[in-house]
Motif scaffolding. Structure first.
Motif, short mmCIF file in Angstrom:
data_model
loop_
_atom_site.label_atom_id
_atom_site.label_comp_id
_atom_site.label_asym_id
_atom_site.label_seq_id
_atom_site.Cartn_x
_atom_site.Cartn_y
_atom_site.Cartn_z
N THR A 136 0.81 -1.22 0.00
CA THR A 136 0.00 0.00 0.00
C THR A 136 0.85 1.26 0.00
O THR A 136 0.29 2.36 0.01
CB THR A 136 -0.93 0.03 1.23
OG1 THR A 136 -0.15 0.04 2.41
CG2 THR A 136 -1.85 -1.19 1.23
N HIS A 155 -3.13 5.19 7.34
CA HIS A 155 -2.79 3.78 7.19
C HIS A 155 -4.01 2.92 6.93
O HIS A 155 -4.05 2.11 6.00
CB HIS A 155 -2.04 3.32 8.45
CG HIS A 155 -1.50 1.93 8.37
ND1 HIS A 155 -2.20 0.84 8.83
CD2 HIS A 155 -0.33 1.45 7.89
CE1 HIS A 155 -1.49 -0.24 8.64
NE2 HIS A 155 -0.35 0.09 8.08
N GLU A 156 -5.06 3.07 7.75
CA GLU A 156 -6.25 2.22 7.61
C GLU A 156 -6.92 2.45 6.27
O GLU A 156 -7.42 1.52 5.63
CB GLU A 156 -7.23 2.51 8.76
CG GLU A 156 -6.69 2.23 10.14
CD GLU A 156 -6.51 0.75 10.40
OE1 GLU A 156 -7.30 -0.04 9.87
OE2 GLU A 156 -5.58 0.38 11.15
N ARG A 158 -5.55 3.31 3.49
CA ARG A 158 -4.78 2.72 2.40
C ARG A 158 -5.22 1.28 2.17
O ARG A 158 -5.26 0.80 1.03
CB ARG A 158 -3.28 2.80 2.70
CG ARG A 158 -2.75 4.22 2.74
CD ARG A 158 -1.27 4.28 2.45
NE ARG A 158 -0.44 3.58 3.40
CZ ARG A 158 0.03 4.11 4.53
NH1 ARG A 158 -0.30 5.36 4.86
NH2 ARG A 158 0.80 3.43 5.33
N TYR A 159 -5.54 0.55 3.24
CA TYR A 159 -6.00 -0.82 3.07
C TYR A 159 -7.43 -0.90 2.56
O TYR A 159 -7.81 -1.86 1.89
CB TYR A 159 -5.83 -1.60 4.38
CG TYR A 159 -4.42 -2.13 4.54
CD1 TYR A 159 -3.99 -3.24 3.82
CD2 TYR A 159 -3.50 -1.48 5.35
CE1 TYR A 159 -2.69 -3.72 3.93
CE2 TYR A 159 -2.19 -1.94 5.47
CZ TYR A 159 -1.80 -3.06 4.76
OH TYR A 159 -0.50 -3.52 4.86
N GLN A 160 -8.24 0.11 2.85
CA GLN A 160 -9.57 0.17 2.25
C GLN A 160 -9.46 0.34 0.73
O GLN A 160 -10.17 -0.32 -0.03
CB GLN A 160 -10.37 1.32 2.86
CG GLN A 160 -10.69 1.14 4.34
CD GLN A 160 -11.28 2.39 4.97
OE1 GLN A 160 -11.61 3.35 4.28
NE2 GLN A 160 -11.38 2.39 6.29
N ALA A 162 -6.84 -0.54 -1.00
CA ALA A 162 -6.25 -1.78 -1.50
C ALA A 162 -7.30 -2.86 -1.69
O ALA A 162 -7.24 -3.64 -2.65
CB ALA A 162 -5.16 -2.26 -0.55
N THR A 163 -8.27 -2.93 -0.79
CA THR A 163 -9.33 -3.93 -0.92
C THR A 163 -10.14 -3.70 -2.18
O THR A 163 -10.41 -4.64 -2.95
CB THR A 163 -10.24 -3.89 0.32
OG1 THR A 163 -9.49 -4.26 1.47
CG2 THR A 163 -11.42 -4.84 0.17
N GLN A 227 2.14 -10.77 0.11
CA GLN A 227 1.94 -9.54 0.88
C GLN A 227 2.93 -9.50 2.03
O GLN A 227 3.28 -10.54 2.60
CB GLN A 227 0.51 -9.46 1.42
CG GLN A 227 0.20 -8.13 2.08
CD GLN A 227 -1.05 -8.19 2.93
OE1 GLN A 227 -1.92 -9.02 2.70
NE2 GLN A 227 -1.14 -7.33 3.92
N ALA A 233 -4.41 -3.93 10.22
CA ALA A 233 -5.06 -3.80 8.92
C ALA A 233 -4.42 -4.72 7.89
O ALA A 233 -5.10 -5.31 7.05
CB ALA A 233 -4.99 -2.35 8.44
N GLY A 234 -3.08 -4.85 7.96
CA GLY A 234 -2.38 -5.74 7.03
C GLY A 234 -2.75 -7.19 7.25
O GLY A 234 -2.91 -7.96 6.28
N PHE A 237 -6.23 -7.86 5.80
CA PHE A 237 -6.15 -7.91 4.33
C PHE A 237 -5.53 -9.22 3.89
O PHE A 237 -6.02 -9.88 2.95
CB PHE A 237 -5.30 -6.72 3.87
CG PHE A 237 -5.24 -6.54 2.38
CD1 PHE A 237 -6.25 -5.87 1.71
CD2 PHE A 237 -4.16 -7.00 1.65
CE1 PHE A 237 -6.19 -5.69 0.34
CE2 PHE A 237 -4.08 -6.82 0.29
CZ PHE A 237 -5.10 -6.15 -0.38
#
Length: 453
Positions: A136, A155-156, A158-160, A162-163, A227, A233-234, A237
């Motif tokens: 991310t 940070h959080e 970025r994973y949203q 990414a999803t 990954q 969060a990681g 994911f």
């Protein structure tokens, strides 16, 4: 029969990577920008029994909040120069027949459609030997100053993003072209059956797409998915999407806990927990005696200057140690960049001076140092006690000097002990990593649900 492990080599398209030791006498990275340099490495890794070459990526370089860089960044090549790793793969795939390739690409910096097309193209050109390391991008300064992003993404979030990036990618890879849609029938002038090619429509928070995926299905369709990162969060994911996670923990108890946690998360998504492999990065230094190995390790650790160590930490964590007194600590420091990296140096509340002295010995993953037998013992013990599936052998000196001692002296022992197969693995990345008899995503992987046929 002991568990057999997988082996990857941890590199970046740069003269200076994790150990920050390009100036070491054993280093030979002067030709890093040329194809022959990487072709020679690929040949030797393949002959040495490695399963894949892992190419990290950096979209920027260590920089301060105002965009300036410490002099050491350019003077000592700290995360710059870095060239585009994806450009290497087709040339290397034509050089070697068996070695796989894992390439890093960012869901924050890239666009799903073009990224999906690039990986499909490489999957064709490598005959299924490609993997995508999904990141991310921690370097938010690079995103805003070099890539034109208007703000720093927490940070959080970025994973949203990414999803959604992955879900759209699955629609393209898995949902657009049916198996058998490509006919290539000259008599009827039918390259593809229009009824078996499906329009993809996606209107999300971060991405919009309405149309057809322009690349035909490749051997794996979806590249094998790796990954890194073990933040909350990681982990979430990874449990949903990742087929392999690499960690950098040193404590066997922490390694075992991470393996168990990641596999449990995969199971909660209805996946086979053994379809999520976990590998640990490891810096390996081999000597003919324990004393020689200890000396070689000490020489390696002493190679980076304090200034380059601080610059490396800035790039990995977003924290500029030059702004702190040597007797202060990082106890109250927070970052939206390398949360896991910062946490490693907050543990025990060391001073900044102590951190600078420890960076060379602490910024890598496991440290395996000793004679060939001792190194093999450490590897076997780690696998036995943690459930890890393999090792990502790190760049140490630079060039093949990072791997030569391991290949020549440790690999034969691992093979005799049954930790490596007698004959190196072949086939697609997914077949060799998961041990499946199919190149495609397992039917219980969430990506399969995005098929329209």
């Amino acid at each position: 029969m002991p568990q057999q492990i997988v082996l990857g080599a941890f590199e970046e398209f740069t003269p200076n990577f994790i150990s920050n030791a390009w100036s070491h006498p054993l280093s030979d990275t002067a030709g890093f920008a040329t194809l022959p340099y990487w072709q020679d490495m690929a040949r030797q890794l393949e002959a040495g029994g490695f399963d894949f070459l892992f190419l990290a990526e950096a979209i920027g370089y260590p920089m301060k909040d105002d965009g300036s860089v410490p002099d050491a960044v350019l003077r000592e090549a700290v995360q710059v120069p870095v060239h585009d790793p994806m450009t290497l793969v087709s040339g290397l795939a034509a050089t070697v027949e068996r070695l796989g390739f894992a390439v890093t690409a960012s869901t924050t910096a890239q666009h799903p459609n073009l990224n999906a097309r690039a990986f499909t193209s490489l999957d064709h050109l490598t005959d299924g030997r490609i993997a995508w390391n999904v990141v991310t991008s921690d370097n938010q300064q690079a995103l805003t100053r070099l890539l034109g992003h208007t703000s720093i993404t927490p940070h959080e979030q970025r994973y949203q993003r990414a999803t959604e990036f992955l879900e759209l990618s699955f629609k393209l890879w898995e949902g657009c072209w049916e198996d058998g849609a490509v006919l290539h029938d000259k008599a009827t002038r039918t390259f593809a059956d229009p009824a078996r090619v499906h329009r993809v429509t996606h209107h999300g928070e971060h991405f919009d797409l309405d149309g057809y995926f322009t690349a035909i299905p490749s051997p794996q369709r979806t590249p094998f998915l790796l990954q890194a990162g073990t933040s909350p969060a990681g982990r979430a994911f990874a449990g949903r999407f990742a087929e392999c996670v690499f960690i950098q923990d040193r404590d066997p108890a922490v390694q075992a806990a991470n393996v168990a946690d990641l596999r449990a998360r995969a199971a909660r998504h209805g996946r086979d927990p053994h379809d999520l492999k976990v590998v640990v990065s490891a810096s390996v230094v081999v000597g003919s005696t324990e004393e020689e190995a200890t000396r070689l390790r000490a020489d390696l650790d002493a190679t980076p200057s304090r200034e380059s160590a601080a610059a490396l930490f800035l790039g990995w964590s977003g924290v500029d140690l030059a702004g702190f007194g040597m007797d202060t600590t990082l106890a109250d420091v927070q970052t939206e960049v390398g949360k896991s990296m910062l946490a490693r140096f907050q543990d025990g509340n060391p001073t900044v001076g102590q951190i600078l002295d420890r960076i060379a010995t602490s910024i890598t993953g496991m440290r395996i140092t000793g004679t060939p037998e001792s190194c093999a013992d450490q590897i076997e013990r780690t696998v036995t006690t943690t459930g890890l599936d393999g090792f990502l052998v790190e760049y140490t000196y630079g060039g093949m000097a990072s791997y030569r001692g391991f290949i020549d002296h440790v690999v034969p022992i691992l093979r005799r002990r049954g930790l490596l197969p007698a004959e190196p693995r072949t086939g697609s990345m997914r077949r060799r990593m998961l041990g499946h008899d199919s190149d495609r995503l397992p039917e219980n992987h969430p990506g399969v649900a995005f098929r329209q046929w």
